[in-house]
Design a protein around this motif. Structure first.
Motif, PDB file in Angstrom:
ATOM      1  N   ILE A 159       0.847  -1.192   0.000  1.00 24.69           N
ATOM      2  CA  ILE A 159       0.000   0.000   0.000  1.00 24.69           C
ATOM      3  C   ILE A 159       0.884   1.244   0.000  1.00 24.69           C
ATOM      4  O   ILE A 159       1.636   1.482   0.952  1.00 24.69           O
ATOM      5  CB  ILE A 159      -0.923   0.011   1.238  1.00 24.69           C
ATOM      6  N   ASN A 160       0.846   1.998  -1.081  1.00 20.77           N
ATOM      7  CA  ASN A 160       1.598   3.250  -1.173  1.00 20.77           C
ATOM      8  C   ASN A 160       0.981   4.147  -2.240  1.00 20.77           C
ATOM      9  O   ASN A 160      -0.067   3.821  -2.808  1.00 20.77           O
ATOM     10  CB  ASN A 160       3.088   2.982  -1.445  1.00 20.77           C
ATOM     11  N   SER A 161       1.636   5.265  -2.520  1.00 25.95           N
ATOM     12  CA  SER A 161       1.058   6.274  -3.411  1.00 25.95           C
ATOM     13  C   SER A 161       1.681   6.289  -4.803  1.00 25.95           C
ATOM     14  O   SER A 161       1.486   7.245  -5.556  1.00 25.95           O
ATOM     15  CB  SER A 161       1.199   7.658  -2.775  1.00 25.95           C
ATOM     16  N   ALA A 162       2.419   5.244  -5.184  1.00 26.06           N
ATOM     17  CA  ALA A 162       3.088   5.240  -6.487  1.00 26.06           C
ATOM     18  C   ALA A 162       2.123   5.106  -7.653  1.00 26.06           C
ATOM     19  O   ALA A 162       2.440   5.492  -8.779  1.00 26.06           O
ATOM     20  CB  ALA A 162       4.119   4.104  -6.536  1.00 26.06           C
ATOM     21  N   ALA A 163       0.938   4.542  -7.410  1.00 25.73           N
ATOM     22  CA  ALA A 163      -0.082   4.348  -8.454  1.00 25.73           C
ATOM     23  C   ALA A 163       0.497   3.565  -9.633  1.00 25.73           C
ATOM     24  O   ALA A 163       1.089   2.512  -9.425  1.00 25.73           O
ATOM     25  CB  ALA A 163      -0.664   5.694  -8.878  1.00 25.73           C
ATOM     26  N   ASP A 164       0.359   4.103 -10.858  1.00 27.59           N
ATOM     27  CA  ASP A 164       0.839   3.403 -12.050  1.00 27.59           C
ATOM     28  C   ASP A 164       2.275   3.781 -12.421  1.00 27.59           C
ATOM     29  O   ASP A 164       2.774   3.349 -13.470  1.00 27.59           O
ATOM     30  CB  ASP A 164      -0.068   3.698 -13.248  1.00 27.59           C
ATOM     31  N   GLY A 165       2.930   4.591 -11.600  1.00 29.83           N
ATOM     32  CA  GLY A 165       4.285   5.036 -11.913  1.00 29.83           C
ATOM     33  C   GLY A 165       5.280   3.887 -11.904  1.00 29.83           C
ATOM     34  O   GLY A 165       5.114   2.908 -11.175  1.00 29.83           O
ATOM     35  N   LYS A 166       6.316   4.026 -12.723  1.00 31.22           N
ATOM     36  CA  LYS A 166       7.348   2.996 -12.800  1.00 31.22           C
ATOM     37  C   LYS A 166       8.589   3.407 -12.028  1.00 31.22           C
ATOM     38  O   LYS A 166       8.949   4.584 -11.966  1.00 31.22           O
ATOM     39  CB  LYS A 166       7.718   2.722 -14.252  1.00 31.22           C
ATOM     40  N   CYS A 167       9.258   2.409 -11.454  1.00 33.85           N
ATOM     41  CA  CYS A 167      10.481   2.629 -10.688  1.00 33.85           C
ATOM     42  C   CYS A 167      11.546   1.650 -11.162  1.00 33.85           C
ATOM     43  O   CYS A 167      11.286   0.451 -11.270  1.00 33.85           O
ATOM     44  CB  CYS A 167      10.214   2.423  -9.200  1.00 33.85           C
ATOM     45  N   ALA A 168      12.731   2.157 -11.453  1.00 29.29           N
ATOM     46  CA  ALA A 168      13.844   1.310 -11.908  1.00 29.29           C
ATOM     47  C   ALA A 168      14.617   0.820 -10.691  1.00 29.29           C
ATOM     48  O   ALA A 168      15.660   1.361 -10.324  1.00 29.29           O
ATOM     49  CB  ALA A 168      14.750   2.084 -12.858  1.00 29.29           C
ATOM     50  N   TYR A 169      14.099  -0.221 -10.052  1.00 30.49           N
ATOM     51  CA  TYR A 169      14.710  -0.754  -8.833  1.00 30.49           C
ATOM     52  C   TYR A 169      16.089  -1.357  -9.104  1.00 30.49           C
ATOM     53  O   TYR A 169      16.368  -1.884 -10.178  1.00 30.49           O
ATOM     54  CB  TYR A 169      13.823  -1.843  -8.242  1.00 30.49           C
ATOM     55  N   THR A 170      16.926  -1.292  -8.071  1.00 30.40           N
ATOM     56  CA  THR A 170      18.209  -1.980  -8.083  1.00 30.40           C
ATOM     57  C   THR A 170      18.347  -2.721  -6.758  1.00 30.40           C
ATOM     58  O   THR A 170      17.414  -2.776  -5.966  1.00 30.40           O
ATOM     59  CB  THR A 170      19.368  -0.994  -8.299  1.00 30.40           C
ATOM     60  N   SER A 171      19.513  -3.322  -6.518  1.00 35.96           N
ATOM     61  CA  SER A 171      19.759  -3.990  -5.241  1.00 35.96           C
ATOM     62  C   SER A 171      21.136  -3.603  -4.737  1.00 35.96           C
ATOM     63  O   SER A 171      21.998  -3.169  -5.502  1.00 35.96           O
ATOM     64  CB  SER A 171      19.677  -5.516  -5.390  1.00 35.96           C
ATOM     65  N   ARG A 172      21.352  -3.769  -3.459  1.00 37.04           N
ATOM     66  CA  ARG A 172      22.656  -3.399  -2.896  1.00 37.04           C
ATOM     67  C   ARG A 172      23.774  -4.291  -3.428  1.00 37.04           C
ATOM     68  O   ARG A 172      24.908  -3.829  -3.601  1.00 37.04           O
ATOM     69  CB  ARG A 172      22.587  -3.465  -1.369  1.00 37.04           C
ATOM     70  N   THR A 173      23.477  -5.557  -3.706  1.00 37.12           N
ATOM     71  CA  THR A 173      24.515  -6.441  -4.245  1.00 37.12           C
ATOM     72  C   THR A 173      24.879  -6.046  -5.670  1.00 37.12           C
ATOM     73  O   THR A 173      26.063  -6.097  -6.056  1.00 37.12           O
ATOM     74  CB  THR A 173      24.081  -7.913  -4.194  1.00 37.12           C
ATOM     75  N   GLU A 174      23.904  -5.643  -6.468  1.00 38.29           N
ATOM     76  CA  GLU A 174      24.195  -5.167  -7.824  1.00 38.29           C
ATOM     77  C   GLU A 174      24.988  -3.865  -7.776  1.00 38.29           C
ATOM     78  O   GLU A 174      25.916  -3.657  -8.564  1.00 38.29           O
ATOM     79  CB  GLU A 174      22.902  -4.971  -8.607  1.00 38.29           C
ATOM     80  N   LEU A 175      24.632  -2.993  -6.846  1.00 36.91           N
ATOM     81  CA  LEU A 175      25.373  -1.743  -6.704  1.00 36.91           C
ATOM     82  C   LEU A 175      26.799  -1.999  -6.231  1.00 36.91           C
ATOM     83  O   LEU A 175      27.736  -1.336  -6.685  1.00 36.91           O
ATOM     84  CB  LEU A 175      24.650  -0.816  -5.719  1.00 36.91           C
ATOM     85  N   ALA A 176      26.975  -2.952  -5.334  1.00 31.76           N
ATOM     86  CA  ALA A 176      28.319  -3.264  -4.834  1.00 31.76           C
ATOM     87  C   ALA A 176      29.239  -3.659  -5.975  1.00 31.76           C
ATOM     88  O   ALA A 176      30.408  -3.236  -6.031  1.00 31.76           O
ATOM     89  CB  ALA A 176      28.249  -4.374  -3.791  1.00 31.76           C
ATOM     90  N   PHE A 177      28.736  -4.462  -6.902  1.00 31.68           N
ATOM     91  CA  PHE A 177      29.557  -4.860  -8.054  1.00 31.68           C
ATOM     92  C   PHE A 177      29.872  -3.656  -8.924  1.00 31.68           C
ATOM     93  O   PHE A 177      31.010  -3.484  -9.376  1.00 31.68           O
ATOM     94  CB  PHE A 177      28.843  -5.929  -8.881  1.00 31.68           C
ATOM     95  N   ALA A 178      28.883  -2.790  -9.145  1.00 35.04           N
ATOM     96  CA  ALA A 178      29.108  -1.599  -9.950  1.00 35.04           C
ATOM     97  C   ALA A 178      30.151  -0.685  -9.320  1.00 35.04           C
ATOM     98  O   ALA A 178      31.020  -0.135 -10.014  1.00 35.04           O
ATOM     99  CB  ALA A 178      27.797  -0.842 -10.149  1.00 35.04           C
ATOM    100  N   TYR A 179      30.112  -0.533  -7.999  1.00 33.12           N
ATOM    101  CA  TYR A 179      31.093   0.351  -7.342  1.00 33.12           C
ATOM    102  C   TYR A 179      32.486  -0.264  -7.310  1.00 33.12           C
ATOM    103  O   TYR A 179      33.485   0.469  -7.353  1.00 33.12           O
ATOM    104  CB  TYR A 179      30.597   0.763  -5.954  1.00 33.12           C
ATOM    105  N   PHE A 180      32.581  -1.574  -7.248  1.00 33.51           N
ATOM    106  CA  PHE A 180      33.884  -2.216  -7.428  1.00 33.51           C
ATOM    107  C   PHE A 180      34.475  -1.812  -8.775  1.00 33.51           C
ATOM    108  O   PHE A 180      35.658  -1.453  -8.870  1.00 33.51           O
ATOM    109  CB  PHE A 180      33.742  -3.738  -7.333  1.00 33.51           C
ATOM    110  N   LYS A 181      33.658  -1.831  -9.804  1.00 34.77           N
ATOM    111  CA  LYS A 181      34.133  -1.457 -11.142  1.00 34.77           C
ATOM    112  C   LYS A 181      34.509   0.023 -11.198  1.00 34.77           C
ATOM    113  O   LYS A 181      35.550   0.391 -11.771  1.00 34.77           O
ATOM    114  CB  LYS A 181      33.055  -1.772 -12.181  1.00 34.77           C
ATOM    115  N   LEU A 182      33.702   0.890 -10.621  1.00 36.85           N
ATOM    116  CA  LEU A 182      33.998   2.318 -10.656  1.00 36.85           C
ATOM    117  C   LEU A 182      35.283   2.654  -9.900  1.00 36.85           C
ATOM    118  O   LEU A 182      35.997   3.593 -10.257  1.00 36.85           O
ATOM    119  CB  LEU A 182      32.830   3.115 -10.068  1.00 36.85           C
ATOM    120  N   LEU A 183      35.572   1.880  -8.876  1.00 36.70           N
ATOM    121  CA  LEU A 183      36.799   2.112  -8.100  1.00 36.70           C
ATOM    122  C   LEU A 183      38.049   1.601  -8.799  1.00 36.70           C
ATOM    123  O   LEU A 183      39.134   2.166  -8.633  1.00 36.70           O
ATOM    124  CB  LEU A 183      36.677   1.439  -6.730  1.00 36.70           C
TER     125      LEU A 183
END
Length: 284
Positions: A159-183
């Motif tokens: 239950i929230n107010s997002a209605a039909d809006g879309k959100c490009a979700y990610t995860s902390r594990t996916e971000l961790a891999f991306a930041y390893f690459k950026l570093l």
């Protein structure tokens, strides 16, 4: 290369530390935490670092080559100086590179925008530091929804107010891999990247959770005002207002955008179903 990670006791910081240890070895990774005892289980050297203390970070960053700054969680009007304390300490210690975990979202128009705006100022401060840099703009984490499944079931759905809006979700594990690459990948230096997964509605999120967990979890939209008031009552005025602003932003399409994840990671971002399955597997 010696890499320091701030907020190492937090969910994102600890995920990044673990990824770096796996890829580069524990001797090359340093964790920094306001309360070092909370990060001891990471198996790397931990030094004290309070975002409000420039002196802490001058000492904590001694001998480092790069620092990953995890965006602070304080009020937006406090974050800018807190991040500047780390940037200036990095310059004082002669570090070569700063990588920053910024946020994707609208800089104006909803109650989350002040948080986004403070992140944009830190992005400018990092670009003006004279050091090498790379910036990731994180999408919304999927984990809080998955950690909340029992509550969703008790409440009768998401239950929230997002209605039909879309959100490009990610995860902390996916971000961790991306930041390893950026570093560690110098070809990615000097640019800002949107670190987002696939865009989906709350109806699709509820359906995917229901399928993976074998439950019946519907999505029930409510107004922005009602949801914000609900979150303020549960979490306090500041955090409740921020969460309300996030879902207001989702409702108006402010978290649905182009992703640079493949450019950074060298592979596609995990699908929604894979993120949910991964979380469920790790939670067992």
């Amino acid at each position: 290369m010696k890499i320091a990670v701030t907020a190492a006791s937090g969910s994102l910081g600890s995920a990044i530390v673990k990824e770096l240890v796996q890829k580069t070895g524990a001797d090359n990774v340093l964790g920094i935490a306001r309360t070092p005892e909370k990060a001891q289980s990471l198996g790397v050297e931990i030094r004290k670092g309070d975002y409000n203390s420039y002196a802490d970070f001058v000492k904590a960053l001694e001998g480092m080559d790069a620092v990953l700054i995890v965006s602070g969680m304080d009020h937006p009007d406090k974050r800018i100086q807190q991040h500047r304390n780390i940037i200036e300490a990095a310059k004082e210690n002669g570090l070569k590179k700063i990588v920053y975990t910024s946020i994707y979202g609208a800089e104006e128009g909803n109650a989350f925008s002040p948080v986004v705006g403070s992140n944009r100022q830190t992005e400018l401060d990092i670009k003006d530091s004279g050091l090498q840099w790379a910036i990731g703009r994180n999408g919304i984490y999927i984990e809080p929804d998955l950690e909340y499944i029992d509550t969703y079931e008790k409440e009768g759905g998401i239950i929230n107010s997002a209605a039909d809006g879309k959100c490009a979700y990610t995860s902390r594990t996916e971000l961790a891999f991306a930041y390893f690459k950026l570093l560690t990948d110098d070809t990615l230096t000097g640019k800002t990247y949107n670190l987002l997964g696939e865009s989906l509605t709350q109806y699709q999120l509820a359906e995917a959770i229901s399928k993976t967990y074998a439950i019946n979890l519907p999505y029930k939209p409510i107004s922005v005002e009602a949801y914000t008031q609900q979150r303020q009552a549960a979490l306090g005025e500041f955090l409740g207002t921020v969460i309300g602003g996030i879902y207001e932003g989702i409702r108006s399409g402010k978290f649905d955008g182009h992703s640079d994840y493949k450019t950074v990671a060298g592979r596609e971002h995990q699908s929604l179903h894979d993120m949910i399955r991964s979380f469920k597997s790790l939670s067992k």
